[in-house]
Design an enzyme around this catalytic site. Structure first.
Site, PDB file in Angstrom:
ATOM      1  N   SER A  95      -6.550  -5.680  21.460  1.00 44.13           N
ATOM      2  CA  SER A  95      -6.097  -7.073  21.605  1.00 44.13           C
ATOM      3  C   SER A  95      -4.609  -7.221  21.305  1.00 44.13           C
ATOM      4  CB  SER A  95      -6.898  -7.985  20.668  1.00 44.13           C
ATOM      5  OG  SER A  95      -6.680  -7.608  19.323  1.00 44.13           O
TER       6      SER A  95
ATOM      7  N   SER B  11      -4.155   7.693  13.430  1.00 46.77           N
ATOM      8  CA  SER B  11      -4.108   7.787  11.970  1.00 46.77           C
ATOM      9  C   SER B  11      -2.841   7.086  11.504  1.00 46.77           C
ATOM     10  CB  SER B  11      -4.160   9.272  11.583  1.00 46.77           C
ATOM     11  OG  SER B  11      -4.024   9.454  10.216  1.00 46.77           O
TER      12      SER B  11
ATOM     13  N   TYR C 123      -6.010   2.136   1.859  1.00 47.80           N
ATOM     14  CA  TYR C 123      -5.578   2.412   3.238  1.00 47.80           C
ATOM     15  C   TYR C 123      -5.308   3.916   3.393  1.00 47.80           C
ATOM     16  CZ  TYR C 123      -2.920   2.010   7.627  1.00 47.80           C
ATOM     17  OH  TYR C 123      -2.472   2.147   8.926  1.00 47.80           O
TER      18      TYR C 123
ATOM     19  N   LYS D 260      -7.017   6.778   5.811  1.00 49.07           N
ATOM     20  CA  LYS D 260      -6.276   7.584   6.797  1.00 49.07           C
ATOM     21  C   LYS D 260      -6.315   9.073   6.439  1.00 49.07           C
ATOM     22  CE  LYS D 260      -5.121   4.255   9.628  1.00 49.07           C
ATOM     23  NZ  LYS D 260      -5.723   4.174  10.975  1.00 49.07           N
TER      24      LYS D 260
END
Ligand SMILES: NC(=O)c1ccc[n+]([C@@H]2O[C@H](COP(=O)([O-])OP(=O)(O)OC[C@H]3O[C@@H](n4cnc5c(N)ncnc54)[C@H](OP(=O)(O)O)[C@@H]3O)[C@@H](O)[C@H]2O)c1
Length: 323
Positions: free
Chosen positions: A41, A161, A175, A179
């Site tokens: 999006s 990533s 976060y 990753k």
């Protein structure tokens, strides 16, 4: 044979010869491949979808809001697909839709991702659930669901990533955890899928201008995130201020990331990882951290390597990758 037929045959032969003379990569790029991109999006996913479509490929572009799906479908070569990577029924429906499209599926780009910042000893467990559900379980669910089609086409899987797959910093804990996990997922998946003729590649972007900062702030503000009472006020307060003030994002648009994804998908011999950063210091932070980890792992035990041996290993690793 009439003159018209002779001319037609000559044109046909010329086009066959010229296509054979093209480098293999250009031939691959000329063919139309179908690729699924999650989180298309906005931001990086949107640019990936637009680039692949502009290059003549067909893109199944995953989005969640009806308006985004419609906007994506309005672009030539793109079909917007309702796809929340945390909702199995969305994924099942997307698999059926791609199957019925009749083009097969050459590539999956696991791009959908979210970010939340908070100190690790203060963040609520449901924030971990939220973030891992999208950033880790998302690629796992999507890859598992579309694997039969990708194996069938002997295609590619690209995982978006981050430099946070190598770096860790205050407030960035969950976060970075996600990753780092995605890096491990990518590397193991690459070894397994290689056996089945499928290549798996990681793309590691640095900082680019997308919606991720605003989305993060919206969530943090909605949950009443505050520096008050935090043991890490010095770190948290500026982040809260940043969310309140919404400064202009001066990072560049992620076109370089979309270009790297196209190379990962269509280069004859893709690299295993593509670090894509907009400035030298972000490469510096990342490479330096990776080297520090090597030094630390090598330090102070009975099986350490000498400096010369390490340099020899580095030289071997630096053998130019074939792309
Ligand atoms: N921007 C950077 O500097 C940067 C750096 C390194 C890595 N990355 C990675 O790049 C990827 C794309 O992020 P971005 O920066 O382009 O951010 P973004 O503009 O916020 O885009 C994130 C995309 O993920 C989608 N998404 C979120 N939750 C989802 C879910 N449950 N199911 C499906 N889609 C979902 C969003 O859809 P909605 O619009 O519906 O929310 C949006 O399309 C992420 O994996 C991110 O970690 C970004």
């Amino acid at each position: 044979m009439t003159a018209t037929v002779r001319v037609a045959m000559l044109i046909l032969m010329a086009s066959i010869v010229s296509s054979l003379l093209l480098p293999a990569d250009s031939r691959a790029e000329e063919a139309q491949h179908a690729v699924l991109v999650t989180g298309a999006s906005t931001g990086i996913g949107r640019l990936i979808a637009e680039k692949l479509a502009a290059d003549g490929h067909f893109v199944y572009a995953g989005a969640r809001k009806p308006a985004d799906i419609a906007a994506l479908s309005a672009i030539e070569n793109i079909q917007g697909v309702r796809l929340d990577v945390t909702i199995q029924s969305d994924i099942d429906a997307a698999v059926k839709l791609v199957e019925s499209g009749g083009m097969g599926l050459y590539g999956v780009v696991n791009n959908a991702g979210v970010n939340v910042l908070a100190p690790l000893i203060e963040i609520e467990e449901d924030e971990l659930d939220f973030l891992f559900d999208v950033n880790i379980y998302g690629p796992y669910r999507i890859t598992r669901a579309f694997a039969p089609q990708i194996i069938e086409s002997q295609g590619r899987i690209v995982n978006i990533s981050s430099i946070s797959g190598t770096l860790s910093g205050p407030l960035y804990g969950i976060y970075s955890m996600s990753k780092h996990a995605l890096e491990a997922y990518t590397d193991s998946l690459a070894i397994e899928m290689d056996i089945l003729g499928v290549k798996v590649i990681g793309v590691e972007p640095g900082n680019y201008k997308t919606n991720i900062f605003h989305n993060r702030c919206d969530r943090m503000m909605a949950r009443g995130y505050s520096a008050e009472g935090s043991r890490f006020e010095a770190f948290v307060a500026p982040r809260v201020e940043q969310c309140k003030n919404r400064p202009v994002d001066t990072d560049p648009e992620p076109h370089q990331v979309a270009d790297a994804v196209a190379r990962a998908l269509f280069s004859d011999s893709p690299k295993e990882h593509y670090l894509v950063v907009p400035e030298q210091r972000q490469a510096g932070w990342t490479i330096q951290k990776a080297l520090e980890e090597v030094a630390s792992l090598n330090e102070d035990h009975e099986f350490s390597y000498s400096r010369d041996e390490l340099v020899e290993m580095l030289d071997a690793a630096l053998e130019p990758p074939v792309e």
